[in-house]
Scaffold this motif. Sequence first.
Motif, PDB file in Angstrom:
ATOM      1  N   ASN A 206      33.507  34.663  19.950  1.00  0.00           N
ATOM      2  CA  ASN A 206      33.100  35.817  19.138  1.00  0.00           C
ATOM      3  C   ASN A 206      31.875  35.425  18.327  1.00  0.00           C
ATOM      4  O   ASN A 206      31.933  34.471  17.543  1.00  0.00           O
ATOM      5  CB  ASN A 206      34.237  36.243  18.202  1.00  0.00           C
ATOM      6  CG  ASN A 206      35.539  36.473  18.955  1.00  0.00           C
ATOM      7  OD1 ASN A 206      35.568  37.135  19.976  1.00  0.00           O
ATOM      8  ND2 ASN A 206      36.630  35.900  18.452  1.00  0.00           N
ATOM      9  N   TYR A 216      26.771  42.016  19.134  1.00  0.00           N
ATOM     10  CA  TYR A 216      28.006  41.443  18.620  1.00  0.00           C
ATOM     11  C   TYR A 216      28.966  41.306  19.795  1.00  0.00           C
ATOM     12  O   TYR A 216      29.361  42.315  20.398  1.00  0.00           O
ATOM     13  CB  TYR A 216      28.621  42.334  17.547  1.00  0.00           C
ATOM     14  CG  TYR A 216      27.756  42.508  16.320  1.00  0.00           C
ATOM     15  CD1 TYR A 216      27.935  41.705  15.199  1.00  0.00           C
ATOM     16  CD2 TYR A 216      26.753  43.477  16.276  1.00  0.00           C
ATOM     17  CE1 TYR A 216      27.146  41.863  14.068  1.00  0.00           C
ATOM     18  CE2 TYR A 216      25.952  43.639  15.153  1.00  0.00           C
ATOM     19  CZ  TYR A 216      26.150  42.823  14.051  1.00  0.00           C
ATOM     20  OH  TYR A 216      25.364  42.975  12.940  1.00  0.00           O
ATOM     21  N   PHE A 218      32.562  40.248  21.064  1.00  0.00           N
ATOM     22  CA  PHE A 218      33.944  39.986  20.662  1.00  0.00           C
ATOM     23  C   PHE A 218      34.760  39.802  21.939  1.00  0.00           C
ATOM     24  O   PHE A 218      35.328  40.756  22.483  1.00  0.00           O
ATOM     25  CB  PHE A 218      34.505  41.152  19.853  1.00  0.00           C
ATOM     26  CG  PHE A 218      33.881  41.335  18.497  1.00  0.00           C
ATOM     27  CD1 PHE A 218      34.365  40.664  17.394  1.00  0.00           C
ATOM     28  CD2 PHE A 218      32.804  42.200  18.321  1.00  0.00           C
ATOM     29  CE1 PHE A 218      33.801  40.842  16.133  1.00  0.00           C
ATOM     30  CE2 PHE A 218      32.235  42.388  17.072  1.00  0.00           C
ATOM     31  CZ  PHE A 218      32.734  41.710  15.975  1.00  0.00           C
ATOM     32  N   GLN A 219      34.817  38.557  22.440  1.00  0.00           N
ATOM     33  CA  GLN A 219      35.590  38.290  23.648  1.00  0.00           C
ATOM     34  C   GLN A 219      37.023  37.864  23.342  1.00  0.00           C
ATOM     35  O   GLN A 219      37.930  38.170  24.111  1.00  0.00           O
ATOM     36  CB  GLN A 219      34.919  37.166  24.450  1.00  0.00           C
ATOM     37  CG  GLN A 219      33.518  37.476  24.938  1.00  0.00           C
ATOM     38  CD  GLN A 219      32.934  36.298  25.678  1.00  0.00           C
ATOM     39  OE1 GLN A 219      33.190  36.091  26.861  1.00  0.00           O
ATOM     40  NE2 GLN A 219      32.138  35.502  24.975  1.00  0.00           N
ATOM     41  N   PRO A 224      38.922  43.326  23.630  1.00  0.00           N
ATOM     42  CA  PRO A 224      37.539  42.864  23.513  1.00  0.00           C
ATOM     43  C   PRO A 224      36.525  43.987  23.654  1.00  0.00           C
ATOM     44  O   PRO A 224      36.802  45.028  24.263  1.00  0.00           O
ATOM     45  CB  PRO A 224      37.400  41.847  24.648  1.00  0.00           C
ATOM     46  CG  PRO A 224      38.618  41.943  25.477  1.00  0.00           C
ATOM     47  CD  PRO A 224      39.591  42.859  24.823  1.00  0.00           C
ATOM     48  N   ASN A 356      37.370  35.493  11.965  1.00  0.00           N
ATOM     49  CA  ASN A 356      36.081  36.109  12.271  1.00  0.00           C
ATOM     50  C   ASN A 356      35.568  36.970  11.115  1.00  0.00           C
ATOM     51  O   ASN A 356      34.831  37.925  11.314  1.00  0.00           O
ATOM     52  CB  ASN A 356      36.196  36.957  13.535  1.00  0.00           C
ATOM     53  CG  ASN A 356      36.487  36.110  14.760  1.00  0.00           C
ATOM     54  OD1 ASN A 356      35.664  35.315  15.183  1.00  0.00           O
ATOM     55  ND2 ASN A 356      37.677  36.267  15.321  1.00  0.00           N
TER      56      ASN A 356
END
Length: 456
Positions: A206, A216, A218-219, A224, A356
Motif C-alpha cells: 500500500n 494511491y 491499496f493492494q 483492494p 496505513n
Amino acid sequence: MIHLIQRGLMFGNLIHVQSAALIERYNRALKHLANHQTKLTDFHIDISGYSPEIGDELDDPLYLNHAGVNRQFILLTTDQKNAPLLNAKFSTSREILKEFILKNEPQLFALTARDAVAGELVNSVYSVDGPAKLFDIRRVKIEADTTSGTVAEAQALADNVDRFMREEDAWFDDVLIADMITSAKRTGDVTRNPIALDLMEFEQRNFWTAHFGGLYVFQGMDHPALISSGMKEALGKLPIKYVFDTKDRNQIAKFLEYNDLAEPIVKARGIDAAAILRQKMDFIVVDVAQESGIDLAGATRRDIRALARRHAQDLPEEFHGLADLLRWAEEGGKWPRITSDHPAYFYTLRSADHGNRDLVNMLLSQLSPKDVRQLFICHKELFYQLYATWHDTKKSYVAEFLEREYQVDKAGARAALFGHEPEMEQPVPAPKKDGPWGVSEKKIAAVGPWGAVRGK
C-alpha cells in the motif's frame, strides 16, 4: 516559495555539509553510485543524501533516483534520520530509510566516522514505463556498505575466522592467515566489535507514488483498489479490479468504509473535534478571501471569523456543512446528514488507527485541499504544487500560520490532529447474517462493494 523557505517550511531540517572531509566522502560515494562528483564547497542533504544544490549543479533532480525507482542514498551522519525526503516518488521511502538508520544506528555511527555509507532501496522493478508495472513492486530490500566495502570485508573476515576455528589444518594455511591479518588491519577485531548491518526488507503493498500524476495503490486490503489523481481512463488495463479517480467520491467513501480506514472527526477519541472543525472553516474563509482580493496581512482568527459573517452568502458548501457539524458537536443540535456527495464530506474524516494511517490521511488531504494545515502535514508535494498557484495574500497568511501554529510544536500538532488514544476495552461485534457491513455478501460478489465500476 520564499515565505516557506524563510520559515523553515520548505527545505527545513536539511543537513549542512561544509567540511572538506565530509565533501570528499560524499564525492567518493556519489562517484560510486552515479559516476558524478560535485565541485560545491558546501551544500545541504536530505535523509537520502540528495542535495537540491547538487541537483541544480548537475541539472538532474533525480541524480540519486534514476527513473524514480530504486532510490539510492548516501549517509554521512546518522543525524540524517531527522531530515525530510525531497522529490519523493513513493510515500514509503522516507520511513524505510528512517527505520534502517534507527535499526543500525550504532553501526552506522561507527562506519560514518571514517567513510560514507552508500546504498539503494532495491525492488524487482527498474523502470516504471506503465502503471501496471507498479503492481510488480511487492517488497523493498536495502543494500548498503561503505565506499571502501568495509561491511563486506568484515563479513569475509568473520567467515575466515570461523573457518580458521573450525578446520584442523587452518594453523598451517599461510594464505588464510595472511588474508585475515590484512583484512583485520582495515576492519579491526570483528570478533569483539562486529561490523554488520541489518539490511532489512519491507513489504510495499500500500503506497502513494508520484508516477502517472499521482496514484494511491491499496493492494493489501480486504477490498483492494487503486485511486488516481488524474483520469482513470488514461491508465489503461491494470491488474486490479477496482480503479477510481478523485471524482469518484461515492466509491472512495465506500472503499474507506468497507476497509475500516477512516473515522469521523467528531467521533474520534482524544481530540478537540470542535477546534479542528473551526480551523478547517477558517481555512475555507481564507480561500474565499483570496479569490475576492481581500488583504489578509496580520489577520487574526477573530478577523477571519468576522469575514465569515460578512461574506456568509459567498462561502461554499464545504463551510456550511462543517458549520452544521460544529453546531451539533458544540450545542447538540440536529445531526447534519453529510453524505459523500457533499463537498464537506472528506473534511469531516481522518484516518482510523491502523498501519496505513499516514497513507489514508494523505489521500484525505488531497480530497479536502482547502484544509491547508492537513495538506502541508500529510501531502507536502501537493501542498507545494498548489501553493505556487495562490495569490500572495494567501501565501503569506498560510506561511505565517504554519510557522506560528505548527512549526513550533510539530509533534504536538500531529498528536492533536491525528493521535489515537488506546481503547478502554475491545467491543465484541454482534453476529450478522448479512455481510460485515450489513450488505449481502452475494450482492458484493455480484457488483462489487463500490457499485458498478470498471472491471479488470
